[in-house]
Enzyme design. Structure first.
Site, PDB file in Angstrom:
ATOM      1  N   ARG A  99      31.048  49.940  29.181  1.00 15.17           N
ATOM      2  CA  ARG A  99      31.009  51.372  28.881  1.00 15.17           C
ATOM      3  C   ARG A  99      30.495  52.229  30.029  1.00 15.17           C
ATOM      4  O   ARG A  99      29.620  51.810  30.782  1.00 15.17           O
ATOM      5  CB  ARG A  99      30.127  51.609  27.643  1.00 15.17           C
ATOM      6  CG  ARG A  99      30.718  50.999  26.399  1.00 15.17           C
ATOM      7  CD  ARG A  99      29.933  51.282  25.126  1.00 15.17           C
ATOM      8  NE  ARG A  99      30.723  50.849  23.974  1.00 15.17           N
ATOM      9  CZ  ARG A  99      30.835  49.579  23.569  1.00 15.17           C
ATOM     10  NH1 ARG A  99      30.159  48.625  24.179  1.00 15.17           N
ATOM     11  NH2 ARG A  99      31.604  49.269  22.544  1.00 15.17           N
ATOM     12  N   HIS A 128      36.073  49.812  28.769  1.00 12.82           N
ATOM     13  CA  HIS A 128      37.045  48.865  29.332  1.00 12.82           C
ATOM     14  C   HIS A 128      38.193  49.532  30.088  1.00 12.82           C
ATOM     15  O   HIS A 128      39.364  49.153  29.917  1.00 12.82           O
ATOM     16  CB  HIS A 128      37.591  47.949  28.225  1.00 12.82           C
ATOM     17  CG  HIS A 128      36.566  47.052  27.603  1.00 12.82           C
ATOM     18  ND1 HIS A 128      35.432  46.637  28.252  1.00 12.82           N
ATOM     19  CD2 HIS A 128      36.502  46.471  26.363  1.00 12.82           C
ATOM     20  CE1 HIS A 128      34.727  45.856  27.458  1.00 12.82           C
ATOM     21  NE2 HIS A 128      35.337  45.744  26.312  1.00 12.82           N
ATOM     22  N   HIS A 202      37.986  38.903  28.933  1.00 11.41           N
ATOM     23  CA  HIS A 202      37.565  39.241  27.575  1.00 11.41           C
ATOM     24  C   HIS A 202      38.092  38.252  26.533  1.00 11.41           C
ATOM     25  O   HIS A 202      38.466  38.642  25.430  1.00 11.41           O
ATOM     26  CB  HIS A 202      38.000  40.676  27.250  1.00 11.41           C
ATOM     27  CG  HIS A 202      37.149  41.372  26.247  1.00 11.41           C
ATOM     28  ND1 HIS A 202      37.031  40.941  24.942  1.00 11.41           N
ATOM     29  CD2 HIS A 202      36.367  42.466  26.354  1.00 11.41           C
ATOM     30  CE1 HIS A 202      36.220  41.764  24.295  1.00 11.41           C
ATOM     31  NE2 HIS A 202      35.798  42.698  25.131  1.00 11.41           N
ATOM     32  N   ASP A 274      25.793  42.636  20.905  1.00 15.90           N
ATOM     33  CA  ASP A 274      26.806  43.312  21.722  1.00 15.90           C
ATOM     34  C   ASP A 274      26.044  43.916  22.903  1.00 15.90           C
ATOM     35  O   ASP A 274      25.945  45.125  23.038  1.00 15.90           O
ATOM     36  CB  ASP A 274      27.535  44.378  20.894  1.00 15.90           C
ATOM     37  CG  ASP A 274      28.794  44.889  21.570  1.00 15.90           C
ATOM     38  OD1 ASP A 274      29.033  44.510  22.734  1.00 15.90           O
ATOM     39  OD2 ASP A 274      29.528  45.673  20.943  1.00 15.90           O
ATOM     40  N   GLU A 339      31.202  37.843  28.545  1.00 11.90           N
ATOM     41  CA  GLU A 339      31.875  38.580  29.608  1.00 11.90           C
ATOM     42  C   GLU A 339      30.931  38.699  30.806  1.00 11.90           C
ATOM     43  O   GLU A 339      29.914  39.374  30.732  1.00 11.90           O
ATOM     44  CB  GLU A 339      32.259  39.977  29.111  1.00 11.90           C
ATOM     45  CG  GLU A 339      33.064  39.973  27.830  1.00 11.90           C
ATOM     46  CD  GLU A 339      32.956  41.293  27.065  1.00 11.90           C
ATOM     47  OE1 GLU A 339      33.155  42.361  27.674  1.00 11.90           O
ATOM     48  OE2 GLU A 339      32.655  41.258  25.865  1.00 11.90           O
TER      49      GLU A 339
END
Ligand code: GLA
Length: 374
Positions: A99, A128, A202, A274, A339
């Site tokens: 982000r 992304h 991803h 996350d 990631e």
């Protein structure tokens, strides 16, 4: 005697000869552009299939403790499904993976505005790479044998101004499948104007095999003693916080499900995990970042990277609406992503390691997913 030696040499050759992976058709884009698929196989039968759309990994088959192969990544069977709706299944994301707050950043005195395509907690951001990031473009694909193993190279030129980013960026990513069961990913990029760049893979993993339920029993170890806490918009606050005594402490093995339902504020913001972990290795060498073990199948996966950060996302946005490749809907937490990357929102966070690529410099990055079973 001579004949015997000759035949030994010939059979040794045929055992070790590695074929260049061939391009096979995998459907067409709405404008007629043909998408190609490449299949890489190693000597142990591990198989990885990837396409020129988004450099997406379609499938990855690895053995369990009994040698039984299963496809351990989430995805679809057809190009149409990838074009229609995907939460970045298997794709390379960029120009800026993760982000950027408000879709804005300043660089060398100029403010750049990006499309905002994500709004966690009601706070807009660019996620992304924007509306049409690297996951949604057609790459050039070339099968090759690199270091004696089947490989594929994907290349893409991102034009100056694409998705609001400055500079034309020439990018390539090479996937290699080595005989010691590593999926090795090497990225390389150059630009003609300074630009942020943060490119990652991803793939969503489920070491039980995709379509086999949730990932909560997977055990994780992270080589990270800090993480970057976020606000409600999943943007880092700038703090590098110690993981000690938090649900983010994976310095020793913990199951994903063990603390994911707790009342921790950070867990609430993410709807689960996350977040970006600050890896202990920060010197750019290829270092171990994570070890994943799935107890029922025995499958293991190690992640090594040259990057300073690791985003662990545990599939909190999967909700059963997407039908997977074996005809089973992907439910809440049916896959997880690891990631490797720089920290989120780095272009707006001067204290974070820089993500700015400048003309004359070559950006390189390597990540390895290494598979095993025990
Ligand atoms: C990343 C983000 C998540 C989510 C997924 C895609 O991992 O960190 O918040 O957007 O991509 O669904």
């Amino acid at each position: 005697m001579k004949i015997t030696l000759f035949s030994v040499a010939v059979s040794a050759c045929s055992v070790f000869a590695v074929d260049v992976p061939k391009a096979e058709p995998f459907g067409k884009m709405p404008d007629g552009t043909e998408i190609q698929a490449f299949t890489l196989t190693n000597k142990n039968g591990i198989k990885l299939r990837a396409i020129t759309y988004g450099a997406i990994v379609l499938s990855l088959e690895t053995p369990d403790r009994n040698g039984k192969l299963a496809d351990i990544v989430l995805g679809y069977n057809t190009l149409e499904e990838y074009i229609k709706d995907t939460p970045y299944f298997g794709a390379v994301v960029g120009r800026y993976g993760n982000r950027i707050a408000g879709g804005k950043f300043s660089l060398d005195g100029t403010t750049y505005t990006l499309a905002t395509n994500n709004e966690p907690g009601g706070m807009k951001c660019s996620l992304h790479g924007g509306l049409k990031g690297f996951d949604k473009v057609v790459w050039h694909g070339e099968g090759l044998v690199k270091n004696g193993v089947q490989s594929v190279k994907f290349s893409y030129t991102s034009k100056d101004g694409e998705e609001g980013f400055p500079g034309t960026v020439e990018l390539s990513v090479i996937y290699q499948l080595t005989d010691d069961n590593q999926w090795r990913i090497d990225y390389e990029a150059k630009t003609d104007k300074a630009s942020p760049l943060n490119v990652t893979q991803h793939s969503y993993f489920n070491l039980k095999g995709e379509g086999n339920g949730d990932i909560l029993e997977h055990e994780l170890v992270f080589k990270a003693s800090r993480f970057t806490p976020v606000n409600a918009g999943l943007i880092p606050t700038g703090e590098l916080r110690a993981v000690t005594n938090t649900p983010f402490d994976f310095t020793t093995a913990h199951r994903i499900g063990e603390r994911v339902k707790g009342d921790d504020e950070q867990i609430r913001f993410g709807g689960g995990y996350d977040h970006n972990w600050v890896l202990d290795s920060q010197d750019g060498s290829l270092a171990l970042a994570a070890i994943v073990t799935e107890p029922s199948s025995g499958r293991t996966m190690e992640v090594l990277t040259t990057e300073p950060g690791l985003q662990f996302y545990c599939g909190n946005f999967l909700d059963g609406k997407l039908m997977g490749k074996s005809g089973k809907a992907y439910q809440f937490r049916n896959g997880f992503c690891l990631e490797t990357q720089h920290y989120p929102d780095s272009p707006n966070q001067p204290s974070f390691p820089s993500t700015i690529l400048r003309p004359g410099k070559t950006w390189t990055s390597t990540t390895v997913y290494r598979f095993g079973a025990k």
